[in-house]
Write a protein that holds these residues in place. Structure first.
Motif, PDB file in Angstrom:
ATOM      1  N   ILE A 200     -24.590 -62.678 -19.799  1.00  0.00           N
ATOM      2  CA  ILE A 200     -25.389 -61.484 -19.612  1.00  0.00           C
ATOM      3  C   ILE A 200     -26.534 -61.379 -20.625  1.00  0.00           C
ATOM      4  CG2 ILE A 200     -25.341 -58.948 -19.661  1.00  0.00           C
ATOM      5  CD1 ILE A 200     -24.183 -60.220 -17.129  1.00  0.00           C
ATOM      6  N   GLU A 201     -26.331 -61.905 -21.831  1.00  0.00           N
ATOM      7  CA  GLU A 201     -27.396 -61.813 -22.832  1.00  0.00           C
ATOM      8  C   GLU A 201     -28.681 -62.481 -22.349  1.00  0.00           C
ATOM      9  OE1 GLU A 201     -27.189 -59.883 -25.485  1.00  0.00           O
ATOM     10  OE2 GLU A 201     -25.222 -59.366 -24.652  1.00  0.00           O
ATOM     11  N   SER A 202     -28.548 -63.489 -21.494  1.00  0.00           N
ATOM     12  CA  SER A 202     -29.723 -64.167 -20.920  1.00  0.00           C
ATOM     13  C   SER A 202     -29.882 -63.828 -19.446  1.00  0.00           C
ATOM     14  CB  SER A 202     -29.593 -65.687 -21.093  1.00  0.00           C
ATOM     15  OG  SER A 202     -29.508 -66.032 -22.454  1.00  0.00           O
ATOM     16  N   GLY A 203     -29.204 -62.768 -19.014  1.00  0.00           N
ATOM     17  CA  GLY A 203     -29.165 -62.425 -17.601  1.00  0.00           C
ATOM     18  C   GLY A 203     -30.496 -61.947 -17.052  1.00  0.00           C
ATOM     19  N   PHE A 204     -30.576 -61.960 -15.736  1.00  0.00           N
ATOM     20  CA  PHE A 204     -31.787 -61.560 -15.015  1.00  0.00           C
ATOM     21  C   PHE A 204     -31.751 -60.065 -14.749  1.00  0.00           C
ATOM     22  CE2 PHE A 204     -34.013 -60.989 -10.874  1.00  0.00           C
ATOM     23  CZ  PHE A 204     -35.286 -61.371 -11.280  1.00  0.00           C
ATOM     24  N   GLN A 205     -32.858 -59.405 -15.054  1.00  0.00           N
ATOM     25  CA  GLN A 205     -33.017 -57.988 -14.748  1.00  0.00           C
ATOM     26  C   GLN A 205     -34.337 -57.794 -14.019  1.00  0.00           C
ATOM     27  OE1 GLN A 205     -33.677 -55.379 -18.064  1.00  0.00           O
ATOM     28  NE2 GLN A 205     -33.160 -53.519 -16.945  1.00  0.00           N
ATOM     29  N   MET A 206     -34.278 -57.097 -12.902  1.00  0.00           N
ATOM     30  CA  MET A 206     -35.479 -56.794 -12.124  1.00  0.00           C
ATOM     31  C   MET A 206     -35.628 -55.290 -11.995  1.00  0.00           C
ATOM     32  SD  MET A 206     -36.380 -57.647  -8.128  1.00  0.00           S
ATOM     33  CE  MET A 206     -36.693 -59.388  -8.330  1.00  0.00           C
ATOM     34  N   MET A 207     -36.836 -54.821 -12.224  1.00  0.00           N
ATOM     35  CA  MET A 207     -37.159 -53.414 -11.991  1.00  0.00           C
ATOM     36  C   MET A 207     -37.877 -53.299 -10.651  1.00  0.00           C
ATOM     37  SD  MET A 207     -39.619 -50.795 -14.163  1.00  0.00           S
ATOM     38  CE  MET A 207     -41.140 -51.643 -13.666  1.00  0.00           C
ATOM     39  N   VAL A 208     -37.365 -52.443  -9.786  1.00  0.00           N
ATOM     40  CA  VAL A 208     -37.978 -52.210  -8.481  1.00  0.00           C
ATOM     41  C   VAL A 208     -38.364 -50.741  -8.391  1.00  0.00           C
ATOM     42  CG1 VAL A 208     -37.711 -52.362  -5.980  1.00  0.00           C
ATOM     43  CG2 VAL A 208     -36.540 -54.018  -7.461  1.00  0.00           C
ATOM     44  N   VAL A 209     -39.658 -50.500  -8.249  1.00  0.00           N
ATOM     45  CA  VAL A 209     -40.159 -49.129  -8.101  1.00  0.00           C
ATOM     46  C   VAL A 209     -40.477 -48.907  -6.625  1.00  0.00           C
ATOM     47  CG1 VAL A 209     -41.869 -47.440  -8.839  1.00  0.00           C
ATOM     48  CG2 VAL A 209     -41.169 -49.272 -10.410  1.00  0.00           C
ATOM     49  N   ASN A 210     -39.760 -47.991  -6.014  1.00  0.00           N
ATOM     50  CA  ASN A 210     -39.953 -47.681  -4.597  1.00  0.00           C
ATOM     51  C   ASN A 210     -40.765 -46.400  -4.451  1.00  0.00           C
ATOM     52  OD1 ASN A 210     -38.207 -49.803  -3.432  1.00  0.00           O
ATOM     53  ND2 ASN A 210     -36.574 -48.680  -4.465  1.00  0.00           N
ATOM     54  N   PHE A 211     -41.729 -46.450  -3.554  1.00  0.00           N
ATOM     55  CA  PHE A 211     -42.614 -45.310  -3.308  1.00  0.00           C
ATOM     56  C   PHE A 211     -42.514 -44.952  -1.830  1.00  0.00           C
ATOM     57  CE2 PHE A 211     -46.686 -43.314  -2.343  1.00  0.00           C
ATOM     58  CZ  PHE A 211     -46.958 -42.534  -3.461  1.00  0.00           C
ATOM     59  N   TYR A 212     -41.929 -43.768  -1.537  1.00  0.00           N
ATOM     60  CA  TYR A 212     -41.745 -43.308  -0.166  1.00  0.00           C
ATOM     61  C   TYR A 212     -42.636 -42.072   0.056  1.00  0.00           C
ATOM     62  CZ  TYR A 212     -37.333 -45.908  -0.902  1.00  0.00           C
ATOM     63  OH  TYR A 212     -36.384 -46.844  -1.219  1.00  0.00           O
ATOM     64  N   PRO A 213     -43.819 -42.236   0.651  1.00  0.00           N
ATOM     65  CA  PRO A 213     -44.704 -41.075   0.858  1.00  0.00           C
ATOM     66  C   PRO A 213     -44.104 -40.098   1.867  1.00  0.00           C
ATOM     67  CG  PRO A 213     -45.863 -43.177   1.210  1.00  0.00           C
ATOM     68  CD  PRO A 213     -44.404 -43.478   1.181  1.00  0.00           C
ATOM     69  N   ARG A 214     -44.616 -38.861   1.836  1.00  0.00           N
ATOM     70  CA  ARG A 214     -44.192 -37.901   2.854  1.00  0.00           C
ATOM     71  C   ARG A 214     -44.527 -38.480   4.216  1.00  0.00           C
ATOM     72  NH1 ARG A 214     -48.286 -34.879   5.221  1.00  0.00           N
ATOM     73  NH2 ARG A 214     -46.681 -33.467   6.003  1.00  0.00           N
ATOM     74  N   CYS A 215     -43.627 -38.245   5.177  1.00  0.00           N
ATOM     75  CA  CYS A 215     -43.765 -38.879   6.486  1.00  0.00           C
ATOM     76  C   CYS A 215     -43.810 -37.800   7.575  1.00  0.00           C
ATOM     77  CB  CYS A 215     -42.594 -39.827   6.739  1.00  0.00           C
ATOM     78  SG  CYS A 215     -42.632 -40.669   8.332  1.00  0.00           S
ATOM     79  N   PRO A 216     -44.837 -37.808   8.423  1.00  0.00           N
ATOM     80  CA  PRO A 216     -44.925 -36.799   9.494  1.00  0.00           C
ATOM     81  C   PRO A 216     -43.768 -36.861  10.480  1.00  0.00           C
ATOM     82  CG  PRO A 216     -47.023 -37.948   9.200  1.00  0.00           C
ATOM     83  CD  PRO A 216     -46.003 -38.703   8.413  1.00  0.00           C
ATOM     84  N   MET A 217     -43.149 -38.041  10.611  1.00  0.00           N
ATOM     85  CA  MET A 217     -42.046 -38.205  11.566  1.00  0.00           C
ATOM     86  C   MET A 217     -40.861 -38.859  10.866  1.00  0.00           C
ATOM     87  SD  MET A 217     -44.376 -39.662  14.728  1.00  0.00           S
ATOM     88  CE  MET A 217     -43.016 -39.729  15.915  1.00  0.00           C
ATOM     89  N   PRO A 218     -40.200 -38.145   9.956  1.00  0.00           N
ATOM     90  CA  PRO A 218     -39.127 -38.764   9.164  1.00  0.00           C
ATOM     91  C   PRO A 218     -37.939 -39.250   9.989  1.00  0.00           C
ATOM     92  CG  PRO A 218     -39.157 -36.381   8.855  1.00  0.00           C
ATOM     93  CD  PRO A 218     -40.408 -36.732   9.598  1.00  0.00           C
ATOM     94  N   ASP A 219     -37.714 -38.650  11.155  1.00  0.00           N
ATOM     95  CA  ASP A 219     -36.595 -39.078  11.992  1.00  0.00           C
ATOM     96  C   ASP A 219     -36.882 -40.389  12.714  1.00  0.00           C
ATOM     97  OD1 ASP A 219     -35.202 -36.829  11.250  1.00  0.00           O
ATOM     98  OD2 ASP A 219     -35.819 -35.658  13.004  1.00  0.00           O
ATOM     99  N   GLN A 220     -38.151 -40.801  12.718  1.00  0.00           N
ATOM    100  CA  GLN A 220     -38.531 -42.020  13.421  1.00  0.00           C
ATOM    101  C   GLN A 220     -38.825 -43.184  12.471  1.00  0.00           C
ATOM    102  OE1 GLN A 220     -38.455 -42.198  16.778  1.00  0.00           O
ATOM    103  NE2 GLN A 220     -37.721 -40.085  16.770  1.00  0.00           N
ATOM    104  N   ALA A 221     -38.821 -42.926  11.164  1.00  0.00           N
ATOM    105  CA  ALA A 221     -39.148 -43.958  10.177  1.00  0.00           C
ATOM    106  C   ALA A 221     -37.954 -44.180   9.249  1.00  0.00           C
ATOM    107  CB  ALA A 221     -40.380 -43.551   9.377  1.00  0.00           C
TER     108      ALA A 221
END
Length: 353
Positions: A200-221
């Motif tokens: 683990i001291e040399s382990g892989f770490q990834m940061m993922v930043v997710n951006f979900y904008p407001r959606c006019p049709m949230p039930d369809q996306a």
């Protein structure tokens, strides 16, 4: 490819306010079809994921620590998800990193475009959907992926972004390190067991930043379809908008995080390492029509070249290996080259008995 942020802005500014382009109309995958029940808020209040008190987990009181480790083991066995409270990460740092990530998405499209495309193992990668090359329809999601350990990579803009995210990722590694110690003990091993066998001291770490904008049709996306995570553990921070749902007993359970808490879930490589004792859990991200949701997930695993299989100490004649060993990098490449669909990648290494 046009970012979802720009697509959302065009929906708002055009006369087609209540419509989204047809290529963002989500097609259900197998995990969706197998589980269509979504609990309402009232029902969900009666089903809550476990809560782990980090201060008890690192307590100098042996009885208190032992009790919390038992609860951690049950959470990993029964849920694969838990809320983490009293974790010691300053609220100011949490707020700063969320502001910094919002600032990145506010940058001009031209700047972000320099990080588009390229190899899946590019140290900084920016894009939309998940894998637009193979997807039939696109997800209502933009992302930024940065390799942050063992070597730190991040965009230089906006000002302070790199410094803030580096400080945050360092603290998240410290938290995950203590969780892995507790999990090792819960498995009947000494506390540094996973650290040693997974380097683990040399382990892989990834940061993922997710951006979900407001959606006019949230039930369809869809923000992210049903899937499990690679790696050992994922630590999730989000802004005030909810949208995470986990699959349990064929029902989608909305997660309502406590203030100043993290959401933690076990990944596919924890399932492989423990030979199925601690399973990864299928979850998804839905979108909403009111405001933008931002999440920051840090995925923690062994070094990319590590070969992960069931731990020798956790198998035996009455518990034979249930998974084939696979290099962590190869597993990630398999997952990243397809559409997200439940735990389909884990099926490639599961041994049929």
């Amino acid at each position: 490819m046009l970012s979802v942020k720009k697509v959302a802005e065009s929906c708002v500014s055009s006369s087609k306010l209540e419509r989204i382009p047809s290529k963002y109309m989500y097609l259900k995958n197998k995990s969706d079809e197998d589980s269509s029940v979504i609990l309402c808020d009232e029902e969900a209040q009666n089903i809550t994921i476990p809560t782990i008190d980090f201060s008890h987990l690192i307590s100098s009181n042996p009885t208190q620590r032992s009790k919390e480790i038992q609860q951690l083991g049950r959470a990993c066995t029964d849920w694969g998800f838990f809320m983490l409270i009293n974790h010691g990460v300053p609220e100011t740092l949490r707020e700063e990193v969320l502001r910094a990530c919002k600032g990145f998405y506010d940058l001009p499209e031209e700047y972000k475009r320099q990080y588009e495309g390229g190899d899946i193992f590019a140290p900084i990668k920016c894009g939309t959907s998940f894998n637009a090359n193979v997807e039939k329809t696109f997800l209502w999601r933009d992302y930024l992926k940065c390799h942050v350990h063992p070597h730190f990579h991040a965009p230089s803009n906006p000002q302070g972004f790199s410094e803030t995210t580096e400080a945050y990722c360092k603290r998240s590694r410290e938290v995950i390190g203590e969780l892995l110690k507790g999990i090792s003990i819960s498995l009947g091993q000494e506390e540094n067991y996973i650290h040693k066998v997974m380097n683990i001291e040399s382990g892989f770490q990834m940061m993922v930043v997710n951006f979900y904008p407001r959606c006019p049709m949230p039930d369809q996306a869809m923000g992210l379809p049903p899937h499990s995570d690679h790696g050992l553990l994922t630590l999730l921070l989000q802004n005030e908008l909810e949208g995470l749902q986990l699959l349990r007993n064929d029902m989608w359970i909305p997660i309502h995080p406590l203030p100043n808490s993290f959401i933690v879930n076990t990944g596919d490589h924890m399932e492989i390492l423990t030979n199925g004792k601690y399973k990864s859990n299928i979850h998804r991200a839905i979108v909403n029509k009111n405001a933008t949701r931002i999440t920051i997930g840090t995925a923690h695993g062994p070094p990319l070249d590590a070969v992960v299989g069931p731990a020798t100490e956790l198998i035996g004649e009455d518990n034979p290996p249930a998974y084939r060993a696979i290099k962590y990098k190869d597993y990630m490449r398999l997952q990243q080259s397809k559409e997200l669909d439940g735990k389909s990648c884990l099926g490639h290494v599961r041994i049929s008995i």
